[in-house]
Design a protein around this motif. Structure first.
Motif, PDB file in Angstrom:
ATOM      1  N   PHE A 161       0.833  -1.211   0.000  1.00  8.76           N
ATOM      2  CA  PHE A 161       0.000   0.000   0.000  1.00  8.76           C
ATOM      3  C   PHE A 161       0.871   1.267   0.000  1.00  8.76           C
ATOM      4  O   PHE A 161       0.484   2.277  -0.588  1.00  8.76           O
ATOM      5  CB  PHE A 161      -0.971  -0.003   1.195  1.00  8.76           C
ATOM      6  N   ALA A 162       2.027   1.199   0.657  1.00  6.91           N
ATOM      7  CA  ALA A 162       2.910   2.379   0.681  1.00  6.91           C
ATOM      8  C   ALA A 162       3.461   2.678  -0.710  1.00  6.91           C
ATOM      9  O   ALA A 162       3.767   3.829  -1.030  1.00  6.91           O
ATOM     10  CB  ALA A 162       4.058   2.136   1.665  1.00  6.91           C
ATOM     11  N   ALA A 163       3.556   1.633  -1.535  1.00  9.79           N
ATOM     12  CA  ALA A 163       4.200   1.805  -2.846  1.00  9.79           C
ATOM     13  C   ALA A 163       3.222   2.128  -3.971  1.00  9.79           C
ATOM     14  O   ALA A 163       3.656   2.496  -5.066  1.00  9.79           O
ATOM     15  CB  ALA A 163       4.978   0.531  -3.205  1.00  9.79           C
ATOM     16  N   GLY A 164       1.931   1.975  -3.714  1.00 11.83           N
ATOM     17  CA  GLY A 164       1.014   2.070  -4.854  1.00 11.83           C
ATOM     18  C   GLY A 164      -0.231   2.878  -4.560  1.00 11.83           C
ATOM     19  O   GLY A 164      -0.441   3.347  -3.430  1.00 11.83           O
ATOM     20  N   PRO A 165      -1.093   3.035  -5.553  1.00 14.19           N
ATOM     21  CA  PRO A 165      -2.311   3.821  -5.402  1.00 14.19           C
ATOM     22  C   PRO A 165      -3.441   2.993  -4.788  1.00 14.19           C
ATOM     23  O   PRO A 165      -4.368   2.577  -5.472  1.00 14.19           O
ATOM     24  CB  PRO A 165      -2.647   4.217  -6.846  1.00 14.19           C
ATOM     25  N   PHE A 166      -3.339   2.746  -3.489  1.00 17.88           N
ATOM     26  CA  PHE A 166      -4.333   1.916  -2.799  1.00 17.88           C
ATOM     27  C   PHE A 166      -4.999   2.730  -1.701  1.00 17.88           C
ATOM     28  O   PHE A 166      -4.360   3.581  -1.076  1.00 17.88           O
ATOM     29  CB  PHE A 166      -3.660   0.691  -2.165  1.00 17.88           C
ATOM     30  N   ASN A 167      -6.256   2.422  -1.433  1.00 13.70           N
ATOM     31  CA  ASN A 167      -6.987   3.116  -0.367  1.00 13.70           C
ATOM     32  C   ASN A 167      -7.748   2.104   0.485  1.00 13.70           C
ATOM     33  O   ASN A 167      -7.587   0.876   0.312  1.00 13.70           O
ATOM     34  CB  ASN A 167      -7.921   4.173  -0.967  1.00 13.70           C
ATOM     35  N   ALA A 168      -8.611   2.617   1.391  1.00 17.48           N
ATOM     36  CA  ALA A 168      -9.321   1.735   2.326  1.00 17.48           C
ATOM     37  C   ALA A 168     -10.252   0.763   1.600  1.00 17.48           C
ATOM     38  O   ALA A 168     -10.459  -0.373   2.058  1.00 17.48           O
ATOM     39  CB  ALA A 168     -10.098   2.573   3.333  1.00 17.48           C
ATOM     40  N   GLU A 169     -10.812   1.186   0.483  1.00 19.74           N
ATOM     41  CA  GLU A 169     -11.690   0.291  -0.294  1.00 19.74           C
ATOM     42  C   GLU A 169     -10.915  -0.940  -0.771  1.00 19.74           C
ATOM     43  O   GLU A 169     -11.429  -2.054  -0.744  1.00 19.74           O
ATOM     44  CB  GLU A 169     -12.202   1.023  -1.540  1.00 19.74           C
ATOM     45  N   HIS A 170      -9.683  -0.697  -1.215  1.00 20.16           N
ATOM     46  CA  HIS A 170      -8.851  -1.819  -1.671  1.00 20.16           C
ATOM     47  C   HIS A 170      -8.512  -2.746  -0.501  1.00 20.16           C
ATOM     48  O   HIS A 170      -8.489  -3.969  -0.656  1.00 20.16           O
ATOM     49  CB  HIS A 170      -7.561  -1.310  -2.324  1.00 20.16           C
ATOM     50  N   ALA A 171      -8.247  -2.143   0.654  1.00 17.83           N
ATOM     51  CA  ALA A 171      -7.936  -2.955   1.840  1.00 17.83           C
ATOM     52  C   ALA A 171      -9.116  -3.877   2.164  1.00 17.83           C
ATOM     53  O   ALA A 171      -8.956  -5.082   2.391  1.00 17.83           O
ATOM     54  CB  ALA A 171      -7.613  -2.050   3.027  1.00 17.83           C
ATOM     55  N   TYR A 172     -10.311  -3.254   2.168  1.00 11.54           N
ATOM     56  CA  TYR A 172     -11.517  -4.040   2.470  1.00 11.54           C
ATOM     57  C   TYR A 172     -11.711  -5.146   1.447  1.00 11.54           C
ATOM     58  O   TYR A 172     -11.960  -6.313   1.790  1.00 11.54           O
ATOM     59  CB  TYR A 172     -12.751  -3.121   2.491  1.00 11.54           C
ATOM     60  N   ARG A 173     -11.560  -4.813   0.188  1.00  9.84           N
ATOM     61  CA  ARG A 173     -11.772  -5.775  -0.899  1.00  9.84           C
ATOM     62  C   ARG A 173     -10.797  -6.953  -0.778  1.00  9.84           C
ATOM     63  O   ARG A 173     -11.178  -8.110  -0.904  1.00  9.84           O
ATOM     64  CB  ARG A 173     -11.602  -5.030  -2.234  1.00  9.84           C
ATOM     65  N   LEU A 174      -9.536  -6.641  -0.479  1.00  9.63           N
ATOM     66  CA  LEU A 174      -8.522  -7.711  -0.387  1.00  9.63           C
ATOM     67  C   LEU A 174      -8.817  -8.638   0.797  1.00  9.63           C
ATOM     68  O   LEU A 174      -8.708  -9.863   0.680  1.00  9.63           O
ATOM     69  CB  LEU A 174      -7.123  -7.102  -0.266  1.00  9.63           C
TER      70      LEU A 174
END
Ligand code: ADE
Ligand code: ZN
Length: 346
Positions: A303-316
């Motif tokens: 997540f530190a390296a890329g364009p990720f947000n809380a939605e992506h965290a939840y989805r993963l």
């Protein structure tokens, strides 16, 4: 839950650590830390070709999958007794619990051990006892997936299956790992068909270093339910459609891909592309003792390296439960805990 509240970038690492998650791609032999390798070598009187923990760790500079596998199989040579297998799995499960992994499906490579004269029963009983204890002591559910080594023959895989069947109530699935290129899934068509008849869940490493064609044959010949790695799938648009349509999960391992030079850096990793294409991608550690991090490290560095947000965290995290081999009631319970974590996170 459809609505994920926005989370400030500086709070995202805390949420990634806190959220409940499942790990679906961990080779238990790849969780052997150098300190434990040395402790077991001493306990068992096994000579190691490295003078110290530091010397061993400094050999962990890999250029590709095979350069890693050579050291990984050497590290596993210290495992001899049921207690060794128990201690290895317990050390991993404690780390998993700290990372808020609440369910995990562990790969093990029996041929690495039976080829050295370690009985199948020693391997399975030690690992299984650690899984049972983890549920009682840590609240982590854990099950085992037996992997065939694909650089060996299908005949060897059949013999391994025969040796393991007396303990079939102690593992839930069958996988395929080791050197991928030159060892396509279809080499194991008959033994996977047999495992399918026996009612095991089926998974296979495919598209880690190998071509999209290997992902197709893992699906269409072996009939696997999940693809381990699968990152090379993005080279084939039709395959991407198939994976999305059939909700075939990919167990992606970002730090592994980085350390084995599948991608030059985490910013170039295609995890975001896989998610954007609607694939059921998950994040996993693969061989955490060798690749520099367990689950939360994989999440936070990615997540530190890329364009990720809380939605992506939840989805993963949600994908990890949906793709797991637990029953529907347990899935709903775990997803309920996930929703609660996101709803109350400040
Ligand atoms: N065995 C352990 N880790 C592996 C990986 N990343 N790919 C294939 N086989 C493995
Ligand atoms: Zn793997």
């Amino acid at each position: 839950m459809n609505l994920v509240k926005p989370v400030a970038a500086d709070r995202l690492p805390a949420l990634l650590r806190l959220m409940p998650k499942a790990e679906l791609h961990i080779h238990i032999e790849g969780s052997l830390e150098p300190e434990l390798i040395f402790a077991l070598a001493r306990r068992n009187g096994v000579a190691l070709p490295y003078a110290s923990v530091d010397a061993l760790r400094s050999a962990y500079a890999f250029t590709n999958l095979q350069s890693f596998l050579d050291i990984y199989y050497a590290g596993a040579s210290v495992l001899l007794t049921e207690q060794d297998f128990y201690d290895m799995a317990r050390a991993y499960l404690l780390k998993a619990a700290q990372d808020n992994v609440i369910h995990t499906e562990l790969f093990f490579d029996p041929q690495t051990h039976t080829a050295r004269g370690v009985p199948m029963e020693t391997v399975i009983n030690g690992l299984h006892r650690a899984c049972v204890d983890a549920q009682a002591e840590m609240g982590v559910s854990a099950s085992l997936i037996l992997c065939f080594l694909r650089h060996l023959s299908e005949e060897d895989a059949f013999e391994t299956l025969e040796q393991a069947l007396p303990f079939q109530d102690k593992f839930i699935g069958i996988g395929l790992d080791s050197g991928e290129v030159g060892n396509p899934p279809e080499k194991f068509a008959r033994v996977f068909a047999r495992c399918r008849e026996l009612g095991f869940h089926l998974v296979a490493h495919a598209g880690e270093e190998g071509p999209p064609a290997y992902v197709w044959t893992a699906l269409d010949v072996l009939k696997v339910e999940r693809i381990d790695h699968g990152v090379q799938s993005s080279r084939d648009a039709l395959l991407m459609q198939r994976l999305a349509q059939d909700r075939i999960a990919l167990t992606v391992c970002p730090l592994s891909n980085l350390k084995l030079c599948v991608f030059p850096d985490l910013a170039s990793h295609n995890l975001r592309q896989l998610l954007d294409a609607g694939l059921a991608a998950t994040v996993n550690s693969d061989d955490p003792a060798y690749f520099g991090g367990y689950m939360n490290e994989n999440f936070t560095q990615t997540f530190a390296a890329g364009p990720f947000n809380a939605e992506h965290a939840y989805r993963l995290a949600r994908n990890s439960f949906e793709a797991s081999f637990i029953d529907e009631a347990a899935k709903a319970r775990h997803i309920g805990r996930l929703d609660e974590t996101f709803a109350t996170f400040q």
